[in-house]
Design a protein around this motif. Structure first.
Motif, PDB file in Angstrom:
ATOM      1  N   MET A 134      -3.224  13.914  -4.003  1.00 22.68           N
ATOM      2  CA  MET A 134      -2.840  12.660  -3.367  1.00 22.68           C
ATOM      3  C   MET A 134      -3.534  11.470  -4.029  1.00 22.68           C
ATOM      4  O   MET A 134      -4.690  11.551  -4.432  1.00 22.68           O
ATOM      5  N   VAL A 135      -2.801  10.364  -4.126  1.00 22.82           N
ATOM      6  CA  VAL A 135      -3.331   9.109  -4.656  1.00 22.82           C
ATOM      7  C   VAL A 135      -2.938   7.982  -3.720  1.00 22.82           C
ATOM      8  O   VAL A 135      -1.786   7.919  -3.261  1.00 22.82           O
ATOM      9  N   ILE A 136      -3.888   7.103  -3.431  1.00 18.36           N
ATOM     10  CA  ILE A 136      -3.599   5.882  -2.673  1.00 18.36           C
ATOM     11  C   ILE A 136      -3.572   4.725  -3.660  1.00 18.36           C
ATOM     12  O   ILE A 136      -4.464   4.588  -4.499  1.00 18.36           O
ATOM     13  N   SER A 137      -2.547   3.901  -3.566  1.00 17.07           N
ATOM     14  CA  SER A 137      -2.419   2.753  -4.454  1.00 17.07           C
ATOM     15  C   SER A 137      -2.154   1.504  -3.627  1.00 17.07           C
ATOM     16  O   SER A 137      -1.417   1.551  -2.642  1.00 17.07           O
ATOM     17  N   ALA A 138      -2.767   0.404  -4.005  1.00 13.86           N
ATOM     18  CA  ALA A 138      -2.560  -0.862  -3.291  1.00 13.86           C
ATOM     19  C   ALA A 138      -2.626  -2.020  -4.269  1.00 13.86           C
ATOM     20  O   ALA A 138      -3.385  -1.987  -5.247  1.00 13.86           O
ATOM     21  N   ALA A 139      -1.834  -3.052  -4.003  1.00 10.71           N
ATOM     22  CA  ALA A 139      -1.826  -4.238  -4.863  1.00 10.71           C
ATOM     23  C   ALA A 139      -1.500  -5.460  -4.025  1.00 10.71           C
ATOM     24  O   ALA A 139      -0.743  -5.392  -3.060  1.00 10.71           O
TER      25      ALA A 139
ATOM     26  N   ASP B 235       5.301  -8.737  -8.724  1.00  9.64           N
ATOM     27  CA  ASP B 235       5.648  -8.211  -7.403  1.00  9.64           C
ATOM     28  C   ASP B 235       4.609  -7.187  -6.963  1.00  9.64           C
ATOM     29  O   ASP B 235       4.316  -6.230  -7.693  1.00  9.64           O
ATOM     30  N   THR B 236       4.060  -7.364  -5.763  1.00  7.46           N
ATOM     31  CA  THR B 236       2.996  -6.470  -5.292  1.00  7.46           C
ATOM     32  C   THR B 236       3.487  -5.034  -5.158  1.00  7.46           C
ATOM     33  O   THR B 236       2.773  -4.088  -5.521  1.00  7.46           O
ATOM     34  N   ALA B 237       4.693  -4.841  -4.632  1.00 12.50           N
ATOM     35  CA  ALA B 237       5.218  -3.489  -4.457  1.00 12.50           C
ATOM     36  C   ALA B 237       5.439  -2.802  -5.798  1.00 12.50           C
ATOM     37  O   ALA B 237       5.188  -1.604  -5.943  1.00 12.50           O
ATOM     38  N   SER B 238       5.879  -3.550  -6.794  1.00  9.13           N
ATOM     39  CA  SER B 238       6.115  -2.987  -8.115  1.00  9.13           C
ATOM     40  C   SER B 238       4.800  -2.549  -8.762  1.00  9.13           C
ATOM     41  O   SER B 238       4.715  -1.467  -9.344  1.00  9.13           O
ATOM     42  N   VAL B 239       3.782  -3.391  -8.673  1.00  5.31           N
ATOM     43  CA  VAL B 239       2.479  -3.052  -9.242  1.00  5.31           C
ATOM     44  C   VAL B 239       1.899  -1.827  -8.540  1.00  5.31           C
ATOM     45  O   VAL B 239       1.383  -0.896  -9.177  1.00  5.31           O
ATOM     46  N   MET B 240       1.966  -1.813  -7.210  1.00  3.88           N
ATOM     47  CA  MET B 240       1.465  -0.682  -6.443  1.00  3.88           C
ATOM     48  C   MET B 240       2.164   0.608  -6.849  1.00  3.88           C
ATOM     49  O   MET B 240       1.525   1.639  -7.076  1.00  3.88           O
ATOM     50  N   SER B 241       3.493   0.579  -6.954  1.00  3.09           N
ATOM     51  CA  SER B 241       4.262   1.773  -7.297  1.00  3.09           C
ATOM     52  C   SER B 241       3.935   2.267  -8.699  1.00  3.09           C
ATOM     53  O   SER B 241       3.821   3.479  -8.936  1.00  3.09           O
ATOM     54  N   GLN B 242       3.786   1.330  -9.626  1.00  2.00           N
ATOM     55  CA  GLN B 242       3.491   1.721 -11.000  1.00  2.00           C
ATOM     56  C   GLN B 242       2.122   2.390 -11.101  1.00  2.00           C
ATOM     57  O   GLN B 242       1.968   3.445 -11.724  1.00  2.00           O
TER      58      GLN B 242
ATOM     59  N   ILE C 257       0.855  -1.186   0.000  1.00  2.00           N
ATOM     60  CA  ILE C 257       0.000   0.000   0.000  1.00  2.00           C
ATOM     61  C   ILE C 257       0.889   1.233   0.000  1.00  2.00           C
ATOM     62  O   ILE C 257       1.852   1.319   0.757  1.00  2.00           O
ATOM     63  N   GLY C 258       0.570   2.190  -0.851  1.00  2.00           N
ATOM     64  CA  GLY C 258       1.365   3.413  -0.912  1.00  2.00           C
ATOM     65  C   GLY C 258       0.488   4.644  -1.050  1.00  2.00           C
ATOM     66  O   GLY C 258      -0.581   4.590  -1.664  1.00  2.00           O
ATOM     67  N   VAL C 259       0.934   5.720  -0.466  1.00  2.00           N
ATOM     68  CA  VAL C 259       0.297   7.019  -0.664  1.00  2.00           C
ATOM     69  C   VAL C 259       1.273   7.868  -1.465  1.00  2.00           C
ATOM     70  O   VAL C 259       2.435   8.026  -1.092  1.00  2.00           O
TER      71      VAL C 259
END
Length: 411
Positions: free
Chosen positions: A184-189, A349-356, A26-28
């Protein structure tokens, strides 16, 4: 497939469920970076990033660390010239914890004076470390020279002088101004349900005020005389900038193919000619740098001072040939296969998808399906790359060098 929801306050949430995953990332993403700072604020975005996980009004930094460690997770944050991101990755069963942490650090930051002073010292050490590393400093120097007095030419970390001048009021005012829902955008994968993420953020970031979206001065590249920092070290480190394209340019994948064949891959012309055949350096590569309204293609290599002239001549020869003739069909086919593989591998990778997802949405770009992206790569032609190469390598360039540089080598 990703799903997007927009709250009434303008906050966007994008998620992608990955059924095979055990973790959730999860990233903001906040659309503000060092580009948006005044001279007096220089380094504030990065300073604020350092303070994010130092604690909230309810949780200390150690409390946050123990909570995430308990679920095998990690916390991370980074600052660029145009955005800042705060991220957690942990087991899917602890999604609510990740949401809670991100919600609190961005609505209830402590900004304790003691933490500010300790992180000030950490950042000053980070600045010193970057200066001491010529392979880092040569890139900073290049960016400063191609953007001159524009804020894109200032280093993300700030300067020693600016960091010493930043206090709690500067940090708090910057946070209050730009850390709003409209920016702001919240992203999660990963192992998640979209509705759950939306519901969990609704009571925290879903309630904040819109804030201010940065108004950015237009940027363009400047090319001038080589910039050299003489140092008594073993190698000369060289970074060269050629005109590039902005982030949203329709020729993005043509530039990616050009970069890979020119110097981005192990089979690239620069790597094969300068390192493998001539043996003039250990490391040489090209890289794309793209911002909202400008960009450049960079080249880096390091070599002993007595070989610098020969290495530079060979780089110039490869560059001139590429600008005149572009690439072959065989080279383009290899580049396409490489780019296709990179896109598909990143999806594992979950972190890669979230970041993209987060970085695309917060910078105002359109989220595209894998099929659309692969189709765009496949449509790149040798003629399109040749036209772009002729533009990029038309003659203008900026050189940055650090180390022992013989007189006249750049004449």
């Amino acid at each position: 497939m990703s799903r997007t929801t927009r709250f009434g306050n303008g906050l966007q949430i994008v998620t992608e469920a990955m059924p095979q995953a055990s973790s959730v990332a999860i990233g903001v993403f906040v659309g503000v970076g060092s580009r948006d700072e005044t001279q007096d604020q220089h380094g504030t975005s990065h300073f604020l990033e350092h303070l994010a996980f130092k604690g909230t009004r309810e949780m200390s930094a150690k409390d946050l660390a123990i909570s995430v460690d308990s679920f095998g997770g990690d916390m991370n944050a980074f600052t660029t010239k145009e955005l800042t991101s705060f991220q957690v990755r942990l087991l899917g069963e602890a999604t609510d914890l990740g949401v809670d942490i991100l919600g609190k650090i961005l609505t209830e930051p402590a900004f304790n004076v003691s933490d500010i002073e300790s992180e000030r010292n950490v950042i000053l050490e980070e600045i010193a470390m970057a200066y001491d590393e010529p392979s880092d400093f040569v890139h900073e120097q290049l960016g400063a020279s191609v953007y001159k007095t524009h804020s894109l030419g200032r280093e993300v970390l700030g300067s020693r002088e600016s960091i010493l001048g930043i206090n709690r009021d500067v940090i708090s005012d910057f946070f209050s101004t730009y850390y709003g829902s409209a920016n702001m955008v919240i992203s999660a994968a990963g192992a998640l349900e979209h509705e759950q993420i939306v519901e969990q953020f609704s009571s925290s970031l879903g309630q904040i005020l819109p804030g201010k979206v940065p108004e950015r001065d237009a940027s363009h590249l400047w090319f001038s005389e080589p910039v050299v920092s003489e140092r008594e070290i073993e190698q000369a480190h060289v970074s060269i900038a050629y005109p590039g394209i902005p982030r949203g340019d329709r020729r993005r994948w043509a530039m990616a193919a050009l970069d890979h064949v020119y110097g981005g891959g192990l089979s690239s012309r620069l790597f094969q000619k300068v390192r493998e055949e001539a043996g003039l350096c250990y490391s040489i590569y090209s890289d794309r740098v793209s911002y909202q309204d400008s960009g450049y293609l960079g080249v880096y290599f390091a070599t002993s001072h007595f070989q610098l002239g020969r290495a530079l001549d060979l780089v110039d020869s490869v560059t001139k040939e590429f600008g005149l003739a572009g690439m072959t069909e065989e080279e383009l086919a290899v580049a396409k296969r490489y780019l296709r593989a990179q896109v598909l591998l990143a999806r594992e990778d979950t972190a890669s998808v979230m970041s993209q997802l987060g970085s695309v949405l917060v910078t105002g770009q359109q989220i595209k399906s894998i099929e659309e992206i692969l189709a765009e790569i496949e449509r790149v032609s040798v003629d399109e790359v040749a036209e772009l190469a002729a533009e990029v390598f038309a003659g203008s360039r900026q050189i940055s060098a650090v180390g022992p540089v013989p007189n006249g080598v750049f004449d």
